[in-house]
Write a protein that holds these residues in place. Structure first.
Motif, PDB file in Angstrom:
ATOM      1  N   VAL A   1      60.661  26.596  -3.740  1.00 36.84           N
ATOM      2  CA  VAL A   1      61.855  27.338  -3.336  1.00 36.84           C
ATOM      3  C   VAL A   1      61.624  28.818  -3.605  1.00 36.84           C
ATOM      4  O   VAL A   1      61.247  29.209  -4.700  1.00 36.84           O
ATOM      5  N   VAL A   2      61.850  29.647  -2.586  1.00 35.40           N
ATOM      6  CA  VAL A   2      61.640  31.084  -2.714  1.00 35.40           C
ATOM      7  C   VAL A   2      62.926  31.788  -3.128  1.00 35.40           C
ATOM      8  O   VAL A   2      62.952  32.601  -4.036  1.00 35.40           O
ATOM      9  N   ASP A   3      64.027  31.438  -2.454  1.00 41.22           N
ATOM     10  CA  ASP A   3      65.268  32.191  -2.615  1.00 41.22           C
ATOM     11  C   ASP A   3      66.458  31.251  -2.431  1.00 41.22           C
ATOM     12  O   ASP A   3      66.441  30.402  -1.533  1.00 41.22           O
ATOM     13  N   ILE A   4      67.499  31.408  -3.262  1.00 44.48           N
ATOM     14  CA  ILE A   4      68.720  30.617  -3.135  1.00 44.48           C
ATOM     15  C   ILE A   4      69.908  31.565  -3.164  1.00 44.48           C
ATOM     16  O   ILE A   4      70.047  32.363  -4.089  1.00 44.48           O
ATOM     17  N   ASN A   5      70.760  31.474  -2.147  1.00 44.36           N
ATOM     18  CA  ASN A   5      72.009  32.241  -2.105  1.00 44.36           C
ATOM     19  C   ASN A   5      73.175  31.263  -2.082  1.00 44.36           C
ATOM     20  O   ASN A   5      73.268  30.431  -1.181  1.00 44.36           O
TER      21      ASN A   5
ATOM     22  N   LYS B   1      85.628  26.527  -0.464  1.00 46.36           N
ATOM     23  CA  LYS B   1      84.433  26.360   0.360  1.00 46.36           C
ATOM     24  C   LYS B   1      83.206  26.827  -0.414  1.00 46.36           C
ATOM     25  O   LYS B   1      83.240  27.858  -1.080  1.00 46.36           O
ATOM     26  N   ALA B   2      82.130  26.066  -0.326  1.00 42.83           N
ATOM     27  CA  ALA B   2      80.868  26.419  -0.962  1.00 42.83           C
ATOM     28  C   ALA B   2      79.765  26.392   0.091  1.00 42.83           C
ATOM     29  O   ALA B   2      79.725  25.496   0.920  1.00 42.83           O
ATOM     30  N   GLU B   3      78.916  27.419   0.058  1.00 37.20           N
ATOM     31  CA  GLU B   3      77.807  27.523   1.004  1.00 37.20           C
ATOM     32  C   GLU B   3      76.530  27.809   0.234  1.00 37.20           C
ATOM     33  O   GLU B   3      76.542  28.542  -0.749  1.00 37.20           O
ATOM     34  N   VAL B   4      75.416  27.260   0.720  1.00 39.39           N
ATOM     35  CA  VAL B   4      74.110  27.534   0.127  1.00 39.39           C
ATOM     36  C   VAL B   4      73.126  27.812   1.247  1.00 39.39           C
ATOM     37  O   VAL B   4      73.075  27.093   2.233  1.00 39.39           O
ATOM     38  N   THR B   5      72.361  28.887   1.079  1.00 42.19           N
ATOM     39  CA  THR B   5      71.219  29.153   1.946  1.00 42.19           C
ATOM     40  C   THR B   5      69.988  29.078   1.060  1.00 42.19           C
ATOM     41  O   THR B   5      69.844  29.846   0.118  1.00 42.19           O
ATOM     42  N   LEU B   6      69.128  28.142   1.382  1.00 47.86           N
ATOM     43  CA  LEU B   6      67.930  27.891   0.595  1.00 47.86           C
ATOM     44  C   LEU B   6      66.728  28.297   1.429  1.00 47.86           C
ATOM     45  O   LEU B   6      66.515  27.763   2.507  1.00 47.86           O
ATOM     46  N   HIS B   7      65.973  29.260   0.955  1.00 40.77           N
ATOM     47  CA  HIS B   7      64.786  29.728   1.670  1.00 40.77           C
ATOM     48  C   HIS B   7      63.560  29.103   1.035  1.00 40.77           C
ATOM     49  O   HIS B   7      63.256  29.375  -0.117  1.00 40.77           O
ATOM     50  N   VAL B   8      62.922  28.212   1.779  1.00 41.23           N
ATOM     51  CA  VAL B   8      61.685  27.598   1.320  1.00 41.23           C
ATOM     52  C   VAL B   8      60.566  28.065   2.232  1.00 41.23           C
ATOM     53  O   VAL B   8      60.813  28.673   3.273  1.00 41.23           O
ATOM     54  N   LYS B   9      59.359  27.792   1.845  1.00 41.44           N
ATOM     55  CA  LYS B   9      58.216  28.234   2.636  1.00 41.44           C
ATOM     56  C   LYS B   9      58.276  27.583   4.021  1.00 41.44           C
ATOM     57  O   LYS B   9      58.211  26.372   4.152  1.00 41.44           O
ATOM     58  N   GLY B  10      58.460  28.412   5.026  1.00 41.81           N
ATOM     59  CA  GLY B  10      58.466  27.914   6.393  1.00 41.81           C
ATOM     60  C   GLY B  10      59.821  27.588   6.971  1.00 41.81           C
ATOM     61  O   GLY B  10      59.929  27.292   8.158  1.00 41.81           O
ATOM     62  N   ARG B  11      60.897  27.641   6.190  1.00 45.10           N
ATOM     63  CA  ARG B  11      62.195  27.224   6.732  1.00 45.10           C
ATOM     64  C   ARG B  11      63.343  27.741   5.869  1.00 45.10           C
ATOM     65  O   ARG B  11      63.199  27.891   4.664  1.00 45.10           O
TER      66      ARG B  11
ATOM     67  N   GLN C   1      68.704  17.164   2.594  1.00 47.88           N
ATOM     68  CA  GLN C   1      67.947  18.002   3.519  1.00 47.88           C
ATOM     69  C   GLN C   1      66.626  18.464   2.924  1.00 47.88           C
ATOM     70  O   GLN C   1      65.618  18.533   3.621  1.00 47.88           O
ATOM     71  N   VAL C   2      66.605  18.766   1.638  1.00 45.29           N
ATOM     72  CA  VAL C   2      65.367  19.196   0.985  1.00 45.29           C
ATOM     73  C   VAL C   2      64.372  18.038   0.945  1.00 45.29           C
ATOM     74  O   VAL C   2      63.179  18.234   1.209  1.00 45.29           O
ATOM     75  N   CYS C   3      64.851  16.834   0.640  1.00 45.55           N
ATOM     76  CA  CYS C   3      63.955  15.670   0.621  1.00 45.55           C
ATOM     77  C   CYS C   3      63.401  15.399   2.017  1.00 45.55           C
ATOM     78  O   CYS C   3      62.219  15.068   2.162  1.00 45.55           O
ATOM     79  N   ARG C   4      64.232  15.552   3.033  1.00 40.47           N
ATOM     80  CA  ARG C   4      63.770  15.352   4.408  1.00 40.47           C
ATOM     81  C   ARG C   4      62.738  16.409   4.788  1.00 40.47           C
ATOM     82  O   ARG C   4      61.737  16.102   5.425  1.00 40.47           O
ATOM     83  N   HIS C   5      62.970  17.644   4.374  1.00 37.97           N
ATOM     84  CA  HIS C   5      62.010  18.716   4.647  1.00 37.97           C
ATOM     85  C   HIS C   5      60.686  18.448   3.929  1.00 37.97           C
ATOM     86  O   HIS C   5      59.609  18.658   4.489  1.00 37.97           O
ATOM     87  N   LYS C   6      60.763  17.968   2.708  1.00 38.31           N
ATOM     88  CA  LYS C   6      59.558  17.671   1.935  1.00 38.31           C
ATOM     89  C   LYS C   6      58.766  16.537   2.588  1.00 38.31           C
ATOM     90  O   LYS C   6      57.536  16.588   2.651  1.00 38.31           O
ATOM     91  N   ASP C   7      59.476  15.529   3.087  1.00 36.55           N
ATOM     92  CA  ASP C   7      58.801  14.425   3.774  1.00 36.55           C
ATOM     93  C   ASP C   7      58.103  14.897   5.042  1.00 36.55           C
ATOM     94  O   ASP C   7      57.031  14.413   5.385  1.00 36.55           O
TER      95      ASP C   7
END
Length: 113
Positions: A34-38, A54-64, A89-95
């Motif tokens: 994980v590079v960046d979390i907002n 309301k809660a929002e998260v933007t997770l910046h990982v390598k490539g997405r 979503q992170v587990c799906r991205h990792k797979d």
């Protein structure tokens, strides 16, 4: 990893910040690139009471970039549901990143007798 937790029409208290950090720990344990979390926590002025927090998260990982949002009448419940979505979503991205292809038996070179 850069982490930003901010509030819109809401003051982010230390207990709220700690709650978000403990929930994010589960996500970062599954995927460490994980590079960046907002994180943005919002209280909206709506007539519908059940969708105000309301809660929002933007997770910046390598490539997405992975974006997830969730609304609820309780901010802590919104954060719980949000982290469940984010974890899936992170587990799906990792797979998807892992190479699931293997060499077939026909393509393996057999030593000549």
């Amino acid at each position: 990893m850069n982490l930003t937790i901010s509030g819109h029409h809401l003051e982010v208290t230390p207990s709220l910040r700690e709650y978000v950090l403990t929930k994010l720990d589960r996500v970062t344990r599954h995927f460490d690139q994980v590079v960046d979390i907002n994180v943005l926590l919002t209280v909206e002025k709506q007539k519908e009471k059940e969708r105000r927090q309301k809660a929002e998260v933007t997770l910046h990982v390598k490539g997405r970039d992975i974006f997830v949002e969730q609304s609820s009448e309780d901010l802590y419940a919104a954060i719980d549901q949000l982290m469940d979505k984010l974890d899936r979503q992170v587990c799906r991205h990792k797979d998807r990143l892992q190479d699931h292809h293997h060499a077939s038996a026909k393509r393996l070179e057999t030593p000549a007798p």
